[in-house]
Design a protein around this motif. Structure first.
Motif, PDB file in Angstrom:
ATOM      1  N   SER A 124       0.847  -1.191   0.000  1.00  0.00           N
ATOM      2  CA  SER A 124       0.000   0.000   0.000  1.00  0.00           C
ATOM      3  C   SER A 124       0.878   1.235   0.000  1.00  0.00           C
ATOM      4  CB  SER A 124      -0.902   0.019   1.236  1.00  0.00           C
ATOM      5  OG  SER A 124      -0.140   0.387   2.374  1.00  0.00           O
ATOM      6  N   PRO A 161       0.983   0.534  10.435  1.00  0.00           N
ATOM      7  CA  PRO A 161      -0.112  -0.392  10.747  1.00  0.00           C
ATOM      8  C   PRO A 161       0.305  -1.835  10.464  1.00  0.00           C
ATOM      9  CG  PRO A 161      -0.875   1.431   9.371  1.00  0.00           C
ATOM     10  CD  PRO A 161       0.615   1.510   9.424  1.00  0.00           C
ATOM     11  N   LYS A 163      -1.355  -4.259   9.432  1.00  0.00           N
ATOM     12  CA  LYS A 163      -1.921  -4.784   8.193  1.00  0.00           C
ATOM     13  C   LYS A 163      -1.037  -4.509   6.980  1.00  0.00           C
ATOM     14  CE  LYS A 163      -4.925  -0.834   7.170  1.00  0.00           C
ATOM     15  NZ  LYS A 163      -4.181  -0.361   6.046  1.00  0.00           N
ATOM     16  N   ASP A 164      -0.146  -3.525   7.107  1.00  0.00           N
ATOM     17  CA  ASP A 164       0.762  -3.219   6.009  1.00  0.00           C
ATOM     18  C   ASP A 164       2.087  -3.963   6.126  1.00  0.00           C
ATOM     19  OD1 ASP A 164      -1.028  -1.530   4.750  1.00  0.00           O
ATOM     20  OD2 ASP A 164      -0.357   0.207   5.890  1.00  0.00           O
ATOM     21  N   SER A 167       1.176 -10.472   6.298  1.00  0.00           N
ATOM     22  CA  SER A 167       0.216 -11.043   5.359  1.00  0.00           C
ATOM     23  C   SER A 167      -1.114 -11.195   6.097  1.00  0.00           C
ATOM     24  CB  SER A 167       0.705 -12.411   4.877  1.00  0.00           C
ATOM     25  OG  SER A 167       0.644 -13.350   5.949  1.00  0.00           O
ATOM     26  N   ARG A 168      -2.175 -11.386   5.359  1.00  0.00           N
ATOM     27  CA  ARG A 168      -3.500 -11.532   5.974  1.00  0.00           C
ATOM     28  C   ARG A 168      -3.515 -12.703   6.972  1.00  0.00           C
ATOM     29  NH1 ARG A 168      -8.146  -9.156   4.723  1.00  0.00           N
ATOM     30  NH2 ARG A 168     -10.103 -10.150   5.260  1.00  0.00           N
ATOM     31  N   LEU A 171      -1.469 -11.777  10.058  1.00  0.00           N
ATOM     32  CA  LEU A 171      -2.209 -10.783  10.828  1.00  0.00           C
ATOM     33  C   LEU A 171      -3.331 -11.450  11.617  1.00  0.00           C
ATOM     34  CD1 LEU A 171      -2.650  -7.834  11.602  1.00  0.00           C
ATOM     35  CD2 LEU A 171      -4.053  -7.579   9.543  1.00  0.00           C
ATOM     36  N   SER A 172      -4.026 -12.384  10.994  1.00  0.00           N
ATOM     37  CA  SER A 172      -5.105 -13.108  11.686  1.00  0.00           C
ATOM     38  C   SER A 172      -4.563 -13.847  12.906  1.00  0.00           C
ATOM     39  CB  SER A 172      -5.780 -14.098  10.740  1.00  0.00           C
ATOM     40  OG  SER A 172      -6.437 -13.413   9.713  1.00  0.00           O
ATOM     41  N   VAL A 175      -3.732 -11.218  15.587  1.00  0.00           N
ATOM     42  CA  VAL A 175      -4.968 -10.667  16.169  1.00  0.00           C
ATOM     43  C   VAL A 175      -5.564 -11.681  17.141  1.00  0.00           C
ATOM     44  CG1 VAL A 175      -7.357 -10.000  15.636  1.00  0.00           C
ATOM     45  CG2 VAL A 175      -5.459  -9.050  14.301  1.00  0.00           C
TER      46      VAL A 175
END
Length: 189
Positions: A124, A161, A163-164, A167-168, A171-172, A175
């Protein structure tokens, strides 16, 4: 002949801007000053450049584009960001005139966004906005970019952040781990 005249005028305008940004903060430079120093007409200026901002972004872009020759397919995002910081650190007066100027802070952002879209390497434009809008970079500029760029790089990443950076999937996982923390570990005594 007309093409040579156009290139000559473009170079004169660009060089005039380079001279002015090395002496003044961005917001203190007027289009009129650029035109007068370059010796071209107002019409010629606007035929070549949309406005002062367009010229400034191209100036920053030209500084950052030096990086392209230093990158390879094996280069990492860290390599890229450290090279961006190196360009800033190697041009302290110019970048101080951008980063320490409320209006000028947007110029490096636009230039790095343009390069980032060309490189297509980062998830991003947050890294670019972090470089520009960050108190970290402003503090670095205030201290004449004397702090080691590796420290600045680390601090920038620590403030991006998650999220940047992840990876998804990663991040999961993080979290979920955060959600499982005991409340006692977050309360200060």
């Amino acid at each position: 002949m007309a093409v040579q005249t156009h290139i000559y005028a473009k170079d004169r305008i660009f060089n005039a801007y380079c001279e002015l940004i090395s002496k003044h903060y961005y917001s203190a430079i007027s289009t009129t000053a650029i035109i007068e120093l370059s010796g071209v007409s107002r019409q010629t200026f606007y035929r070549i450049y949309e406005d002062k901002t367009n010229l400034a972004v191209l100036h920053c872009y030209s500084l950052f584009s030096q990086i392209e020759t230093m990158l390879s397919k094996e280069s990492t995002i860290k390599d890229l960001l450290l090279l961006v910081l190196t360009v800033v650190q190697n041009n302290p007066v110019i970048f101080a005139h951008y980063y320490l100027d409320e209006e000028g802070r947007l110029i490096p952002f636009s230039a790095t966004e343009r390069l980032q879209s060309k490189w297509g390497t980062l998830p991003s434009s947050t890294w670019a906005s972090t470089l520009v809008n960050s108190k970290i970079i402003t503090a670095w500029a205030t201290n004449r970019f004397s702090r080691p760029k590796e420290e600045v790089y680390t601090e920038l990443l620590m403030n991006m952040p998650a999220k940047d950076l992840l990876s998804r999937g990663d991040l999961s996982v993080q979290v979920e781990k955060y959600g499982q923390r005991r409340i006692g570990s977050t309360i200060k005594s």
